[in-house]
Design a protein around this motif. Structure first.
Motif, PDB file in Angstrom:
ATOM      1  N   ILE A   1      -8.371   5.636  -3.626  1.00 56.31           N
ATOM      2  CA  ILE A   1      -9.156   6.811  -3.251  1.00 56.31           C
ATOM      3  C   ILE A   1      -8.296   8.064  -3.364  1.00 56.31           C
ATOM      4  O   ILE A   1      -7.079   8.019  -3.219  1.00 56.31           O
ATOM      5  N   ILE A   2      -8.963   9.190  -3.613  1.00 57.17           N
ATOM      6  CA  ILE A   2      -8.257  10.458  -3.775  1.00 57.17           C
ATOM      7  C   ILE A   2      -8.978  11.543  -2.988  1.00 57.17           C
ATOM      8  O   ILE A   2     -10.212  11.524  -2.860  1.00 57.17           O
ATOM      9  N   ASN A   3      -8.223  12.468  -2.437  1.00 57.98           N
ATOM     10  CA  ASN A   3      -8.788  13.601  -1.705  1.00 57.98           C
ATOM     11  C   ASN A   3      -9.615  14.453  -2.677  1.00 57.98           C
ATOM     12  O   ASN A   3      -9.100  14.940  -3.688  1.00 57.98           O
ATOM     13  N   ILE A   4     -10.895  14.629  -2.374  1.00 59.68           N
ATOM     14  CA  ILE A   4     -11.766  15.347  -3.311  1.00 59.68           C
ATOM     15  C   ILE A   4     -11.429  16.835  -3.380  1.00 59.68           C
ATOM     16  O   ILE A   4     -11.875  17.532  -4.307  1.00 59.68           O
ATOM     17  N   ASN A   5     -10.649  17.330  -2.431  1.00 60.96           N
ATOM     18  CA  ASN A   5     -10.250  18.744  -2.444  1.00 60.96           C
ATOM     19  C   ASN A   5      -8.826  18.948  -2.960  1.00 60.96           C
ATOM     20  O   ASN A   5      -8.290  20.048  -2.891  1.00 60.96           O
TER      21      ASN A   5
ATOM     22  N   SER B   1       0.852  -1.189   0.000  1.00 58.77           N
ATOM     23  CA  SER B   1       0.000   0.000   0.000  1.00 58.77           C
ATOM     24  C   SER B   1       0.887   1.238   0.000  1.00 58.77           C
ATOM     25  O   SER B   1       2.000   1.220   0.537  1.00 58.77           O
ATOM     26  N   TYR B   2       0.405   2.325  -0.603  1.00 58.08           N
ATOM     27  CA  TYR B   2       1.217   3.544  -0.640  1.00 58.08           C
ATOM     28  C   TYR B   2       0.341   4.790  -0.781  1.00 58.08           C
ATOM     29  O   TYR B   2      -0.853   4.708  -1.113  1.00 58.08           O
ATOM     30  N   TYR B   3       0.981   5.936  -0.545  1.00 64.57           N
ATOM     31  CA  TYR B   3       0.324   7.235  -0.659  1.00 64.57           C
ATOM     32  C   TYR B   3       1.049   8.057  -1.719  1.00 64.57           C
ATOM     33  O   TYR B   3       2.277   8.143  -1.725  1.00 64.57           O
ATOM     34  N   ASP B   4       0.291   8.651  -2.644  1.00 65.34           N
ATOM     35  CA  ASP B   4       0.844   9.507  -3.690  1.00 65.34           C
ATOM     36  C   ASP B   4       0.691  10.956  -3.246  1.00 65.34           C
ATOM     37  O   ASP B   4      -0.415  11.504  -3.226  1.00 65.34           O
ATOM     38  N   ARG B   5       1.805  11.587  -2.865  1.00 67.99           N
ATOM     39  CA  ARG B   5       1.759  12.947  -2.327  1.00 67.99           C
ATOM     40  C   ARG B   5       1.286  13.968  -3.362  1.00 67.99           C
ATOM     41  O   ARG B   5       0.578  14.922  -3.022  1.00 67.99           O
ATOM     42  N   LYS B   6       1.682  13.790  -4.611  1.00 67.09           N
ATOM     43  CA  LYS B   6       1.321  14.751  -5.649  1.00 67.09           C
ATOM     44  C   LYS B   6      -0.177  14.740  -5.910  1.00 67.09           C
ATOM     45  O   LYS B   6      -0.820  15.786  -6.008  1.00 67.09           O
ATOM     46  N   LYS B   7      -0.744  13.547  -6.004  1.00 70.92           N
ATOM     47  CA  LYS B   7      -2.170  13.429  -6.293  1.00 70.92           C
ATOM     48  C   LYS B   7      -3.026  13.415  -5.035  1.00 70.92           C
ATOM     49  O   LYS B   7      -4.253  13.499  -5.117  1.00 70.92           O
TER      50      LYS B   7
ATOM     51  N   VAL C   1      -6.234  19.880  -9.047  1.00 66.87           N
ATOM     52  CA  VAL C   1      -6.130  19.094 -10.276  1.00 66.87           C
ATOM     53  C   VAL C   1      -4.812  19.386 -10.962  1.00 66.87           C
ATOM     54  O   VAL C   1      -4.447  20.542 -11.190  1.00 66.87           O
ATOM     55  N   THR C   2      -4.043  18.330 -11.308  1.00 66.37           N
ATOM     56  CA  THR C   2      -2.765  18.519 -11.988  1.00 66.37           C
ATOM     57  C   THR C   2      -2.987  18.644 -13.484  1.00 66.37           C
ATOM     58  O   THR C   2      -4.050  18.304 -14.011  1.00 66.37           O
TER      59      THR C   2
END
Length: 294
Positions: free
Chosen positions: A281-285, A252-258, A288-289
């Motif tokens: 899952i992605i933070n809805i706030n 499992s991992y976390y993508d800091r950019k997204k 957008v890149t």
């Protein structure tokens, strides 16, 4: 005759115009009484966000002096902690919402309040009361609040009774908490949409509902898991929260950019069935890149 009347009218208009251009504007003085109130106190409740790990956490209460003219000398406004205001808010909120959970008074050991006065300086209109705050040992499942009320001021100015009290609710956050959305897959192919709320537990850990299980507080013992994010802010380990039946599947991992999570785990339901889960899952706030826009 008519021409003489017109001349008089023109002369009078010219005189009025000249007087308005050359005379000083009238000073009408104070237009209404000076009145004190606490900023953001409408409806009494204010939610302040505080980050775990911050070195300078403090609750701020701004007192404003409404007037058409600034005050001419320093003004001292005295406030006090008012537990009755918190009781009143809880009773009022419970009447309108049967699912409402009472907010609790913030323990004295979690804040410093040696002086509860605010000074509004001459020629200014507001002053700020800073109350240092420490979240250590607070229960993450309790909503804590500090109720503050204006009680007096050195000039005897009026106080707006409807805006004289603020119940300051403390909301703890970190760099990974918030509202998320995405998909949770029961491998190999059953895809379900999810919208979990990730709650900060410490500076590097968050709690979230398992798969599509309910995130209601009454299921706190069985439906939640704890995500611990490594010092690299990328690697993620998963643990059960309380009595939840869940196992970390690794990778499992976390993508800091997204600001997104990729999670792998297994959980066992009440019927004893075990499911392999892959969740994205992605933070809805999250901003957008450029890549996502394309």
């Amino acid at each position: 005759m008519r021409s003489n009347i017109l001349k008089h009218i023109l002369l009078f208009s010219s005189a009025c115009f000249f007087w308005s251009c050359t005379s000083e504007p009238a000073d009408f003085g104070e237009q209404y009484k000076k009145t004190l109130y606490i900023v953001n106190s409408r409806d009494m409740l204010y939610v302040g966000e505080h980050a775990y790990g911050s070195e300078n956490n403090s609750m701020q209460f701004s007192v404003y002096c409404a007037s058409s003219e600034p005050i001419k000398s320093d003004l001292t406004v005295q406030l006090e902690i008012n537990p009755k205001a918190l009781d009143s808010l809880n009773k009022k909120s419970a009447l309108g919402n049967p699912l409402y959970t009472d907010k609790q008074l913030l323990p004295k050991e979690n804040y410093t309040s040696t002086d509860l006065s605010v000074t509004i300086r001459a020629n200014e209109q507001y002053g700020v009361l800073d109350i240092p705050f420490d979240p250590q040992n607070l229960d993450p499942d309790v909503s804590y609040a500090l109720p503050i009320t204006i009680v007096s001021n050195s000039a005897g100015y009026d106080v707006n009774e409807e805006l004289s009290t603020m119940v300051y609710e403390v909301k703890m956050i970190n760099g990974f908490s918030g509202d998320f959305a995405g998909s949770s897959i029961e491998l190999p192919k059953t895809i379900r949409s999810v919208q979990p709320v990730l709650k900060a537990i410490s500076s590097n850990s968050i709690r979230m509902p398992i798969h599509t299980l309910s995130g209601e507080a009454k299921y706190i013992k069985t439906n939640f898991m704890l995500l611990n994010i490594g010092t690299d802010s990328t690697s993620v380990t998963i643990k059960p929260w309380l009595d939840a039946k869940i196992t970390d599947s690794g990778k499992s991992y976390y993508d800091r950019k997204k600001q997104s999570f990729y999670l792998r785990y297994t959980y066992t339901n009440e019927e004893g069935e075990t499911f392999d889960i892959e969740e994205k899952i992605i933070n809805i706030n999250a901003p957008v890149t450029d890549t996502e826009e394309q």
